[in-house]
Design a protein around this motif. Sequence first.
Motif, mmCIF file in Angstrom:
data_model
loop_
_atom_site.group_PDB
_atom_site.id
_atom_site.type_symbol
_atom_site.label_atom_id
_atom_site.label_comp_id
_atom_site.label_asym_id
_atom_site.label_seq_id
_atom_site.Cartn_x
_atom_site.Cartn_y
_atom_site.Cartn_z
ATOM 1 N N ILE A 127 -56.303 -12.983 93.307
ATOM 2 C CA ILE A 127 -56.415 -14.302 93.927
ATOM 3 C C ILE A 127 -56.305 -15.380 92.865
ATOM 4 O O ILE A 127 -56.910 -15.290 91.809
ATOM 5 N N PHE A 128 -55.515 -16.397 93.159
ATOM 6 C CA PHE A 128 -55.385 -17.551 92.273
ATOM 7 C C PHE A 128 -55.668 -18.809 93.094
ATOM 8 O O PHE A 128 -55.236 -18.904 94.235
ATOM 9 N N VAL A 143 -51.898 -15.453 96.342
ATOM 10 C CA VAL A 143 -52.257 -14.064 96.079
ATOM 11 C C VAL A 143 -51.082 -13.338 95.447
ATOM 12 O O VAL A 143 -49.918 -13.662 95.687
ATOM 13 N N ARG A 144 -51.416 -12.353 94.636
ATOM 14 C CA ARG A 144 -50.417 -11.506 93.983
ATOM 15 C C ARG A 144 -50.131 -10.327 94.901
ATOM 16 O O ARG A 144 -51.026 -9.565 95.260
ATOM 17 N N VAL A 145 -48.878 -10.148 95.312
ATOM 18 C CA VAL A 145 -48.499 -9.135 96.294
ATOM 19 C C VAL A 145 -47.635 -8.072 95.628
ATOM 20 O O VAL A 145 -46.671 -8.388 94.937
ATOM 21 N N GLU A 146 -47.980 -6.803 95.853
ATOM 22 C CA GLU A 146 -47.207 -5.684 95.342
ATOM 23 C C GLU A 146 -46.317 -5.126 96.450
ATOM 24 O O GLU A 146 -46.676 -5.158 97.628
ATOM 25 N N ASP A 147 -45.169 -4.616 96.045
ATOM 26 C CA ASP A 147 -44.302 -3.883 96.956
ATOM 27 C C ASP A 147 -44.283 -2.448 96.436
ATOM 28 O O ASP A 147 -43.455 -2.101 95.593
ATOM 29 N N PRO A 148 -45.219 -1.609 96.884
ATOM 30 C CA PRO A 148 -45.401 -0.290 96.255
ATOM 31 C C PRO A 148 -44.205 0.629 96.370
ATOM 32 O O PRO A 148 -44.071 1.563 95.574
ATOM 33 N N ASP A 149 -43.327 0.408 97.340
ATOM 34 C CA ASP A 149 -42.182 1.292 97.512
ATOM 35 C C ASP A 149 -40.887 0.694 96.992
ATOM 36 O O ASP A 149 -39.802 1.211 97.258
ATOM 37 N N ASP A 157 -40.744 -6.174 92.982
ATOM 38 C CA ASP A 157 -41.929 -5.365 92.722
ATOM 39 C C ASP A 157 -43.205 -6.190 92.781
ATOM 40 O O ASP A 157 -44.246 -5.704 93.162
ATOM 41 N N LEU A 158 -43.146 -7.450 92.357
ATOM 42 C CA LEU A 158 -44.330 -8.290 92.273
ATOM 43 C C LEU A 158 -43.968 -9.676 92.772
ATOM 44 O O LEU A 158 -42.904 -10.203 92.476
ATOM 45 N N ASP A 159 -44.858 -10.251 93.554
ATOM 46 C CA ASP A 159 -44.550 -11.547 94.132
ATOM 47 C C ASP A 159 -45.842 -12.344 94.235
ATOM 48 O O ASP A 159 -46.941 -11.800 94.198
ATOM 49 N N PHE A 160 -45.705 -13.661 94.349
ATOM 50 C CA PHE A 160 -46.849 -14.531 94.564
ATOM 51 C C PHE A 160 -46.620 -15.279 95.874
ATOM 52 O O PHE A 160 -45.553 -15.856 96.098
ATOM 53 N N VAL A 161 -47.608 -15.249 96.744
ATOM 54 C CA VAL A 161 -47.468 -15.817 98.080
ATOM 55 C C VAL A 161 -48.647 -16.735 98.373
ATOM 56 O O VAL A 161 -49.799 -16.388 98.082
ATOM 57 N N THR A 162 -48.357 -17.915 98.928
ATOM 58 C CA THR A 162 -49.415 -18.817 99.375
ATOM 59 C C THR A 162 -49.901 -18.359 100.742
ATOM 60 O O THR A 162 -49.111 -18.199 101.666
ATOM 61 N N ALA A 191 -45.739 -6.882 111.411
ATOM 62 C CA ALA A 191 -44.286 -6.895 111.350
ATOM 63 C C ALA A 191 -43.802 -6.449 109.975
ATOM 64 O O ALA A 191 -44.566 -6.411 109.001
ATOM 65 N N ASP A 192 -42.541 -6.082 109.893
ATOM 66 C CA ASP A 192 -41.940 -5.751 108.607
ATOM 67 C C ASP A 192 -42.056 -6.955 107.678
ATOM 68 O O ASP A 192 -41.688 -8.065 108.034
ATOM 69 N N GLY A 193 -42.606 -6.750 106.483
ATOM 70 C CA GLY A 193 -42.800 -7.845 105.543
ATOM 71 C C GLY A 193 -44.189 -8.444 105.566
ATOM 72 O O GLY A 193 -44.490 -9.337 104.771
ATOM 73 N N ALA A 194 -45.056 -7.969 106.473
ATOM 74 C CA ALA A 194 -46.426 -8.486 106.517
ATOM 75 C C ALA A 194 -47.155 -8.161 105.215
ATOM 76 O O ALA A 194 -46.839 -7.195 104.526
ATOM 77 N N VAL A 195 -48.140 -8.991 104.893
ATOM 78 C CA VAL A 195 -48.979 -8.766 103.711
ATOM 79 C C VAL A 195 -50.371 -8.350 104.183
ATOM 80 O O VAL A 195 -50.922 -8.972 105.096
ATOM 81 N N VAL A 196 -50.912 -7.298 103.583
ATOM 82 C CA VAL A 196 -52.247 -6.832 103.950
ATOM 83 C C VAL A 196 -53.119 -6.740 102.705
ATOM 84 O O VAL A 196 -52.633 -6.498 101.599
ATOM 85 N N GLY A 197 -54.427 -6.954 102.897
ATOM 86 C CA GLY A 197 -55.401 -6.775 101.839
ATOM 87 C C GLY A 197 -55.998 -5.391 101.933
ATOM 88 O O GLY A 197 -56.589 -5.032 102.960
ATOM 89 N N VAL A 198 -55.843 -4.579 100.881
ATOM 90 C CA VAL A 198 -56.294 -3.195 100.878
ATOM 91 C C VAL A 198 -57.535 -3.070 100.004
ATOM 92 O O VAL A 198 -57.519 -3.467 98.834
ATOM 93 N N SER A 199 -58.598 -2.525 100.561
ATOM 94 C CA SER A 199 -59.847 -2.375 99.822
ATOM 95 C C SER A 199 -59.672 -1.448 98.630
ATOM 96 O O SER A 199 -58.960 -0.441 98.698
ATOM 97 N N GLU A 200 -60.331 -1.790 97.518
ATOM 98 C CA GLU A 200 -60.347 -0.921 96.347
ATOM 99 C C GLU A 200 -61.509 0.071 96.413
ATOM 100 O O GLU A 200 -61.641 0.940 95.560
ATOM 101 N N GLN A 201 -62.357 -0.059 97.432
ATOM 102 C CA GLN A 201 -63.535 0.796 97.562
ATOM 103 C C GLN A 201 -63.206 2.063 98.334
ATOM 104 O O GLN A 201 -62.613 2.015 99.412
ATOM 105 N N SER A 202 -63.583 3.196 97.779
ATOM 106 C CA SER A 202 -63.385 4.473 98.450
ATOM 107 C C SER A 202 -64.462 4.677 99.513
ATOM 108 O O SER A 202 -65.626 4.317 99.306
#
Length: 280
Positions: A127-128, A143-149, A157-162, A191-202
């Motif tokens: 987060i910025f 936010v810093r967004v990864e494209d893992p695939d 591979d890496l993007d910044f999105v408001t 939808a294709d291209g959506a951004v999601v927040g993925v928890s780092e907690q197992s």
Amino acid sequence: MARCKSSPEVVRTKCELAHRLKEIRTEQYGERGGPELARRLNLPIRTWYNYETGVTVPSEVLLRFIELTEVEPLWLLHGQGSKFRRVRPMPGADAPPAPPGSVPDLLRRALSMLEQGDGLDDPGGVIFPPASGPDPDADQVVVRVEDPDAEAGRPGDLDFVTMPLKREWLAGIRHFRCIRVRGDAMVPILADGAVVGVSEQSEEPEALNGALVAARVGGRTVVRWFQLAGQVALLRAEDPSFEPDVVPVAPEDPADAVEFRRILWSSTPHASAHSPAQLS
């Protein structure tokens, strides 16, 4: 596999962006100012001229270009509205700072952190600006967004999105990473291209039953509904035409274990961000 050809619409958009990049460069640096602009952007001269001919421009280069030239992002992308974010000051005059929490201010600070490398290896650095910024109640963050695939080395591979997210709303879930969803398996929820927040907690599989999760399955990253069925997990798509992935939750070989991480929030293109409650 051969790469798919770009659609005419994508080609047209790239050409229009390239034309506006050249227009701003010519206006501020002159007809032969490409080398000087490339130097300020820390790019090879030929690379910059490639961008002016329609080659895809990486997001970090666009951010630096916007910061350097003060061009209005909406005009740069779509040719609409004012060309510059504010009246350009006379040489030597002090420029008024962008209001805290505004898009220019967020982009400026994100760019600064990118150049300095601050927080790029820290999950909390997604987060910025940082939580200690001057406007913790701002209703938008970068936010810093990864494209893992994405293919290795590809600009995407890496993007910044408001994002339309309140910092105070994110305060309790700082440890997450943002990834971009690919494919139509979760339409209409994602939808294709959506951004999601993925928890780092197992979490234990029992706690994830019925939740939306991200997992690395068969060499690809998927976002699916998690259903526990004995010793396996069914990863179900929203679209019933997609077969569920069947994944052991406790394989004999620990090397085959798949990590399931909860989706905390999402933001679909052309829509607002959704909280976890709205996803369940």
